[in-house]
Design an enzyme around this catalytic site. Structure first.
Site, PDB file in Angstrom:
ATOM      1  N   ASP A   1      28.807  -4.956  31.003  1.00  0.00           N
ATOM      2  CA  ASP A   1      29.576  -3.848  30.418  1.00  0.00           C
ATOM      3  C   ASP A   1      30.345  -2.963  31.415  1.00  0.00           C
ATOM      4  O   ASP A   1      29.808  -2.589  32.454  1.00  0.00           O
ATOM      5  CB  ASP A   1      28.646  -2.870  29.690  1.00  0.00           C
ATOM      6  CG  ASP A   1      27.598  -3.538  28.844  1.00  0.00           C
ATOM      7  OD1 ASP A   1      27.691  -4.744  28.615  1.00  0.00           O
ATOM      8  OD2 ASP A   1      26.667  -2.831  28.426  1.00  0.00           O
TER       9      ASP A   1
ATOM     10  N   GLU B   1      24.643  -1.423  20.256  1.00  0.00           N
ATOM     11  CA  GLU B   1      24.702  -1.093  21.680  1.00  0.00           C
ATOM     12  C   GLU B   1      26.009  -0.351  21.978  1.00  0.00           C
ATOM     13  O   GLU B   1      26.970  -0.392  21.195  1.00  0.00           O
ATOM     14  CB  GLU B   1      24.644  -2.370  22.539  1.00  0.00           C
ATOM     15  CG  GLU B   1      23.345  -3.143  22.381  1.00  0.00           C
ATOM     16  CD  GLU B   1      23.226  -4.353  23.306  1.00  0.00           C
ATOM     17  OE1 GLU B   1      22.129  -4.545  23.858  1.00  0.00           O
ATOM     18  OE2 GLU B   1      24.199  -5.101  23.473  1.00  0.00           O
TER      19      GLU B   1
HETATM   20  C1  FRU Z   1      25.135  -4.391  26.381  1.00  0.00           C
HETATM   21  C2  FRU Z   1      23.823  -4.107  27.111  1.00  0.00           C
HETATM   22  C3  FRU Z   1      23.519  -2.637  27.018  1.00  0.00           C
HETATM   23  C4  FRU Z   1      22.660  -2.412  28.215  1.00  0.00           C
HETATM   24  C5  FRU Z   1      23.270  -3.332  29.240  1.00  0.00           C
HETATM   25  C6  FRU Z   1      22.277  -3.941  30.197  1.00  0.00           C
HETATM   26  O1  FRU Z   1      25.812  -5.507  26.813  1.00  0.00           O
HETATM   27  O2  FRU Z   1      22.795  -4.906  26.559  1.00  0.00           O
HETATM   28  O3  FRU Z   1      22.922  -2.245  25.802  1.00  0.00           O
HETATM   29  O4  FRU Z   1      22.674  -1.083  28.655  1.00  0.00           O
HETATM   30  O5  FRU Z   1      23.904  -4.372  28.508  1.00  0.00           O
HETATM   31  O6  FRU Z   1      22.943  -4.646  31.218  1.00  0.00           O
END
Ligand code: FRU
Length: 494
Positions: A22, A196
């Site tokens: 992300d 998320e």
């Molecule tokens: C989304 C996620 C988030 C988390 C991150 C961990 O892609 O699963 O919810 O903070 O990636 O890398």
């Protein structure tokens, strides 16, 4: 980083080495420098060991890789996703003598718990000190993450995912240190298995192509897994926000992208009023850890930077408009230009361009022409051997009028034995498109239909480079004015 690999996009961001997911902490500073942080595993080519990687840019295309910005405090903790804000008024007290202090707000993940922490930077976002009072929010949950903070009139607002409860919490604060739960919304749209990376930001409204001056607070929720096409996708909900609670305008579940590789987009803090700019992770959790770029030493890319708007479409109501952010810094030679691109096919060989990246656009008249059954636009990028290609098109007439489509099935570098790799994508709209834009960049294609009212992000992996573009229109009414432009793009990594 070595950016010469065959699959390395040349106008999209990818990490110098290792694994990225992300986008995090996006902000633009008062000098016009854009900061991109990202979920980063610097030691392996799969997700895990989460740090915040960092890069900076003046134009959102040419990036300078910076030292890692946030490190895990110990071996069992990951620094998960979050956001960053400029605390110009020193609400936090971290910045007694400056107006460019930066505070990062993020999740610390351990096997037992997900808590929210903050860190401050006195050097404009290059190095951070974790706050000694961390965590700033701990609700004894292991499914509570991805805080995104914005300023609202006189206080800070955080949206955060209670992931497996399908709930977005809204918290408020005066100083970024003390947070109070304010309200929440739950069970919006398509649930999948988890929510998320929420964002709640004002999005400027466009009508007939120009800004109305209005802004609509819009909640973005990424869901994974459980997207209609499988795995990860992003939904958005235009609505009303009073600084404390959010009410969506209707109950529709709207998808931000019609292909499969666009997730967890984040909006930049610090953009000019009336400007919304975002970057998404151009990937899908279903296959990200096995994509065939490992022997080049890296995995995964960001989407193009986008300017976003809302517009109202006939019958379906609000639509998120995504335009590639000003492409002029990367546009190179015009390889083709035709103001009378009616019922013609053009071949553009861009093998000598070096970057392997191109942009095409077709523009159509605003007046809705009557299209016959055969009226269509199509393109294909092929390998010189013709053994592989990526294709797409748009039907202006016939039973599928208004449908756009993409096909990555005829590529041999990845997909054939992956159970989650869909080959074809499509979307339908009510009225005929007035434009179609595409960016093709070695292992990714982004398509923008009707000035960005529909968009698609699609990864592809061919064994041979695809360097021959064939593009054409057919069955269009004679006398329609259709303009074609094709440019090759500068590599931003040289
Ligand atoms: C989304 C996620 C988030 C988390 C991150 C961990 O892609 O699963 O919810 O903070 O990636 O890398």
């Amino acid at each position: 980083g070595d950016y010469t690999g065959r699959y390395r996009p040349q106008v999209h961001f990818s990490p110098p080495k290792g694994f990225m997911n992300d986008p995090n902490g996006l902000f633009v500073d008062k000098h016009g420098i854009w900061h991109l942080y990202y979920q980063y595993n610097p030691t392996e080519l799969v997700a895990g060991n989460q740090h915040w990687g960092h890069a900076t840019s003046r134009d959102l295309y040419h990036w300078a890789n910076q030292p890692i910005a946030l490190f895990p405090p110990d071996e069992r903790t990951g620094v998960f996703s979050g956001s960053a804000v400029i605390d110009a008024k020193n609400t936090s007290g971290f910045f007694p003598d400056q107006d460019d202090g930066v505070v990062a707000i993020y999740t610390l993940n351990t096997p037992e718990n997900q808590v929210q922490a903050i860190a401050y930077s006195r050097d404009g976002g290059y190095t951070f000190t974790p706050y000694e009072g961390n965590p700033v929010i701990d609700i004894q949950s292991n499914q509570f993450r991805d805080p995104k903070v914005v300023w609202y009139e006189d206080h800070w607002v955080m949206v955060i995912a209670h992931s497996t409860e399908f709930k977005i919490g809204i918290y408020t604060s005066r100083d970024l240190k003390t947070w109070s739960p304010s309200s929440s919304v739950s069970y919006l749209g398509i649930l999948g298995l988890q929510y998320e990376c929420p964002n709640l930001v004002p999005i400027p409204v466009k009508a007939n192509g120009s800004s109305t001056g209005e802004q609509v607070w819009t909640l973005f929720i990424s869901i994974n897994p459980g997207a209609p096409l499988g795995g990860a996708t992003m939904l958005y909900f235009p609505g009303d926000f009073d600084g404390y609670s959010f009410v969506p305008h209707d109950s529709a579940a709207r998808l931000a992208d019609f292909a499969k590789d666009n997730y967890a987009a984040q909006f930049f803090d610090g953009t000019a009023p009336g400007e919304a700019v975002s970057i998404a992770w151009a990937n899908n959790w279903q296959y990200t850890n096995v994509l065939p770029t490992a022997n080049e030493g890296w995995r995964s890319i960001m989407s193009l930077p986008r300017k976003n708007f809302l517009t109202r479409l006939e019958r379906t109501g609000w639509a998120l408009v995504s335009e590639p952010y000003d492409l002029s810094p990367i546009l190179n030679s015009r390889l083709s230009h035709d103001t009378d691109f009616v019922n013609k096919t053009t071949d553009v060989d861009f093998s000598s361009a070096g970057s392997g990246a191109i942009y095409f656009s077709i523009k159509l008249p605003d007046s809705q022409a009557r299209y016959g059954d055969e009226a269509a636009f199509s393109f294909a990028v092929s390998a010189p051997s013709s053994k592989e290609s990526v294709k797409g098109g748009y039907m202006f007439g016939g039973p599928n009028a208004g449908h756009a489509w993409l096909d990555r099935g005829n590529t041999k570098g990845f997909g054939s034995d992956n159970p989650f790799w869909n080959d074809r994508f499509s979307v339908a709209q009510v009225s005929a498109a007035r434009s179609i834009w595409g960016v093709i960049d070695r292992s990714v294609l982004e398509l923008f239909i009707d000035d960005g009212a529909y968009s698609a992000t699609m990864l592809f992996f061919s064994e041979e480079p695809l360097t021959l573009l064939r593009i054409g229109t057919e069955g269009m009414p004679e006398g329609t004015s259709i303009e074609l432009e094709v440019h090759d793009l500068h590599s931003v990594w040289r």
